[in-house]
Design an enzyme around this catalytic site. Structure first.
Site, PDB file in Angstrom:
ATOM      1  N   ARG A 125       0.733  -1.140  -0.117  1.00 57.16           N
ATOM      2  CA  ARG A 125      -0.047   0.065   0.071  1.00 57.16           C
ATOM      3  C   ARG A 125       0.863   1.334  -0.090  1.00 57.16           C
ATOM      4  O   ARG A 125       0.472   2.169  -0.826  1.00 57.16           O
ATOM      5  CB  ARG A 125      -0.970  -0.044   1.067  1.00 57.16           C
TER       6      ARG A 125
ATOM      7  N   ASN B 233      -5.944  -2.846   2.048  1.00 59.51           N
ATOM      8  CA  ASN B 233      -5.944  -4.102   1.927  1.00 59.51           C
ATOM      9  C   ASN B 233      -7.393  -4.834   2.153  1.00 59.51           C
ATOM     10  O   ASN B 233      -8.457  -4.146   2.682  1.00 59.51           O
ATOM     11  CB  ASN B 233      -5.064  -4.541   3.451  1.00 59.51           C
TER      12      ASN B 233
END
Length: 90
Positions: free
Chosen positions: A17, A35
């Site tokens: 990320r 996520n």
């Protein structure tokens, strides 16, 4: 142009990320990444088509400690309601 993406493989717990956020910032893209409960990473991004193509290529490579097995990429058309700057969602 606006796209949705979903990345599967070894993409959680490896900085994916943060990697996506950094690459999106470098390209001036709007959007978000998060996520997913199933171990994938997903998000949306918006910007010029050439910058999105570069972002897609970078996502397909992933960070050094990750392993991308599959990248789903879907055009959503044009819109302008995504966060700027690109952000990580929890």
């Amino acid at each position: 142009m606006r796209v949705a993406f979903r990345v599967r493989g070894l993409v959680q717990g490896v900085g994916f990320r943060r990697f996506a956020e950094r690459e999106a910032h470098a390209l001036g893209l709007e959007g978000w990444v998060r996520n997913d409960p199933d171990g994938a990473v997903s998000g949306e991004a918006e910007g010029p088509e050439a910058d999105l193509a570069a972002f897609r290529a970078r996502l397909a490579e992933g960070p050094a400690f990750g392993r991308v097995e599959h990248l789903d990429w879907r055009a959503l058309g044009v819109g302008s309601s995504l966060p700027r700057p690109f952000e990580i969602r929890r």
